[in-house]
Design a protein around this motif. Structure first.
Motif, PDB file in Angstrom:
ATOM      1  N   SER A  30       0.814  -1.216   0.000  1.00 27.87           N
ATOM      2  CA  SER A  30       0.000   0.000   0.000  1.00 27.87           C
ATOM      3  C   SER A  30       0.850   1.270   0.000  1.00 27.87           C
ATOM      4  CB  SER A  30      -0.952   0.006   1.193  1.00 27.87           C
ATOM      5  OG  SER A  30      -0.218  -0.057   2.395  1.00 27.87           O
ATOM      6  N   SER A  31       2.103   1.163   0.393  1.00 29.51           N
ATOM      7  CA  SER A  31       3.024   2.301   0.383  1.00 29.51           C
ATOM      8  C   SER A  31       4.244   1.930  -0.467  1.00 29.51           C
ATOM      9  CB  SER A  31       3.479   2.652   1.798  1.00 29.51           C
ATOM     10  OG  SER A  31       2.379   3.031   2.580  1.00 29.51           O
ATOM     11  N   PRO A  32       4.173   2.161  -1.782  1.00 32.72           N
ATOM     12  CA  PRO A  32       5.241   1.735  -2.681  1.00 32.72           C
ATOM     13  C   PRO A  32       6.571   2.431  -2.382  1.00 32.72           C
ATOM     14  CG  PRO A  32       3.280   2.331  -3.913  1.00 32.72           C
ATOM     15  CD  PRO A  32       3.068   2.786  -2.508  1.00 32.72           C
ATOM     16  N   TYR A  33       7.649   1.656  -2.469  1.00 34.22           N
ATOM     17  CA  TYR A  33       8.993   2.190  -2.290  1.00 34.22           C
ATOM     18  C   TYR A  33       9.986   1.270  -2.965  1.00 34.22           C
ATOM     19  CZ  TYR A  33       9.938  -1.382   1.274  1.00 34.22           C
ATOM     20  OH  TYR A  33      10.135  -2.572   1.935  1.00 34.22           O
ATOM     21  N   THR A  34      11.235   1.719  -3.061  1.00 35.74           N
ATOM     22  CA  THR A  34      12.324   0.883  -3.545  1.00 35.74           C
ATOM     23  C   THR A  34      13.447   0.955  -2.531  1.00 35.74           C
ATOM     24  OG1 THR A  34      13.277   2.700  -4.818  1.00 35.74           O
ATOM     25  CG2 THR A  34      11.785   1.213  -6.003  1.00 35.74           C
ATOM     26  N   ALA A  35      14.201  -0.143  -2.437  1.00 33.63           N
ATOM     27  CA  ALA A  35      15.328  -0.197  -1.509  1.00 33.63           C
ATOM     28  C   ALA A  35      16.354  -1.177  -2.053  1.00 33.63           C
ATOM     29  CB  ALA A  35      14.872  -0.633  -0.119  1.00 33.63           C
ATOM     30  N   VAL A  36      17.602  -0.940  -1.679  1.00 29.68           N
ATOM     31  CA  VAL A  36      18.684  -1.857  -2.010  1.00 29.68           C
ATOM     32  C   VAL A  36      19.580  -1.965  -0.781  1.00 29.68           C
ATOM     33  CG1 VAL A  36      20.141  -0.078  -3.084  1.00 29.68           C
ATOM     34  CG2 VAL A  36      20.461  -2.463  -3.707  1.00 29.68           C
ATOM     35  N   ASN A  37      19.954  -3.184  -0.428  1.00 24.55           N
ATOM     36  CA  ASN A  37      20.779  -3.432   0.763  1.00 24.55           C
ATOM     37  C   ASN A  37      20.173  -2.812   2.030  1.00 24.55           C
ATOM     38  OD1 ASN A  37      22.642  -4.807  -0.810  1.00 24.55           O
ATOM     39  ND2 ASN A  37      23.830  -2.967  -1.208  1.00 24.55           N
ATOM     40  N   GLY A  38      18.855  -2.777   2.090  1.00 20.31           N
ATOM     41  CA  GLY A  38      18.177  -2.225   3.256  1.00 20.31           C
ATOM     42  C   GLY A  38      18.073  -0.714   3.280  1.00 20.31           C
ATOM     43  N   ASN A  39      18.563  -0.052   2.241  1.00 19.39           N
ATOM     44  CA  ASN A  39      18.507   1.412   2.158  1.00 19.39           C
ATOM     45  C   ASN A  39      17.446   1.839   1.144  1.00 19.39           C
ATOM     46  OD1 ASN A  39      20.774   2.323   3.904  1.00 19.39           O
ATOM     47  ND2 ASN A  39      21.935   1.029   2.500  1.00 19.39           N
ATOM     48  N   MET A  40      16.386   2.469   1.647  1.00 25.79           N
ATOM     49  CA  MET A  40      15.330   2.961   0.775  1.00 25.79           C
ATOM     50  C   MET A  40      15.877   4.113  -0.066  1.00 25.79           C
ATOM     51  SD  MET A  40      11.510   4.193   1.845  1.00 25.79           S
ATOM     52  CE  MET A  40      12.012   5.739   2.568  1.00 25.79           C
ATOM     53  N   PHE A  41      15.412   4.196  -1.345  1.00 23.54           N
ATOM     54  CA  PHE A  41      15.871   5.305  -2.169  1.00 23.54           C
ATOM     55  C   PHE A  41      14.773   5.985  -2.976  1.00 23.54           C
ATOM     56  CE2 PHE A  41      16.664   1.430  -4.520  1.00 23.54           C
ATOM     57  CZ  PHE A  41      16.309   1.713  -5.842  1.00 23.54           C
ATOM     58  N   THR A  42      13.590   5.411  -3.047  1.00 26.30           N
ATOM     59  CA  THR A  42      12.425   6.134  -3.565  1.00 26.30           C
ATOM     60  C   THR A  42      11.220   5.738  -2.739  1.00 26.30           C
ATOM     61  OG1 THR A  42      11.657   4.506  -5.199  1.00 26.30           O
ATOM     62  CG2 THR A  42      13.288   6.132  -5.968  1.00 26.30           C
ATOM     63  N   ILE A  43      10.247   6.634  -2.717  1.00 21.85           N
ATOM     64  CA  ILE A  43       9.000   6.369  -1.999  1.00 21.85           C
ATOM     65  C   ILE A  43       7.882   7.151  -2.682  1.00 21.85           C
ATOM     66  CG2 ILE A  43       9.445   8.229  -0.328  1.00 21.85           C
ATOM     67  CD1 ILE A  43       7.987   6.428   1.753  1.00 21.85           C
ATOM     68  N   LEU A  44       6.712   6.546  -2.720  1.00 22.24           N
ATOM     69  CA  LEU A  44       5.519   7.193  -3.269  1.00 22.24           C
ATOM     70  C   LEU A  44       4.528   7.377  -2.135  1.00 22.24           C
ATOM     71  CD1 LEU A  44       3.806   8.216  -5.659  1.00 22.24           C
ATOM     72  CD2 LEU A  44       3.099   5.847  -6.031  1.00 22.24           C
ATOM     73  N   SER A  45       4.192   8.619  -1.834  1.00 22.08           N
ATOM     74  CA  SER A  45       3.307   8.918  -0.712  1.00 22.08           C
ATOM     75  C   SER A  45       1.838   8.743  -1.098  1.00 22.08           C
ATOM     76  CB  SER A  45       3.537  10.347  -0.226  1.00 22.08           C
ATOM     77  OG  SER A  45       3.089  11.263  -1.199  1.00 22.08           O
ATOM     78  N   ALA A  46       0.991   8.761  -0.109  1.00 17.67           N
ATOM     79  CA  ALA A  46      -0.446   8.610  -0.324  1.00 17.67           C
ATOM     80  C   ALA A  46      -1.031   9.753  -1.147  1.00 17.67           C
ATOM     81  CB  ALA A  46      -1.164   8.508   1.011  1.00 17.67           C
TER      82      ALA A  46
END
Length: 118
Positions: A30-46
């Motif tokens: 429900s809260s889309p995001y991307t991460a690599v090695n446990g580090n988030m680097f993009t997020i899409l808010s509501a």
């Protein structure tokens, strides 16, 4: 209460952007995001705003070129994240190189330990 999902239009544009880089996997139901090695680097808010994590020099260049500022989430400023202007999100080809820079920056950060149970 579960979080509000982002608007369908922005979700589609976000997914199209993520699809430009084969090594990136979209996460979050429900809260889309991307991460690599446990580090988030993009997020899409509501509300449909995308935040993208960039290194200092890239962050400065991006904010100057696109006349935007830092990304805000839940009343807090996320200092390493820029807010992607709504019009730019629709220009996938123009935004894709910034996504690649964001991914490379996140890969360069110290990996975070996972909290997932085995």
């Amino acid at each position: 209460m579960s979080p509000q999902p982002p608007p369908e239009r922005e979700l589609g544009l976000y997914e199209a952007l993520i699809a430009t880089h084969p090594d990136i996997e979209r996460k979050g139901k429900s809260s889309p995001y991307t991460a690599v090695n446990g580090n988030m680097f993009t997020i899409l808010s509501a509300d449909g705003t995308v935040g993208m994590r960039l290194a200092g020099a890239d962050r400065d260049a991006f904010t100057a070129a696109h006349r935007t500022g830092l990304y805000h989430a839940h009343g807090a400023v996320m200092r390493e994240y820029v807010a992607i202007p709504a019009g730019l999100l629709a220009r996938t080809a123009e935004l894709a190189p910034w996504l690649a820079r964001s991914y490379d920056y996140a890969k360069s950060l110290k990996p975070k330990p996972t909290t997932r149970r085995r």
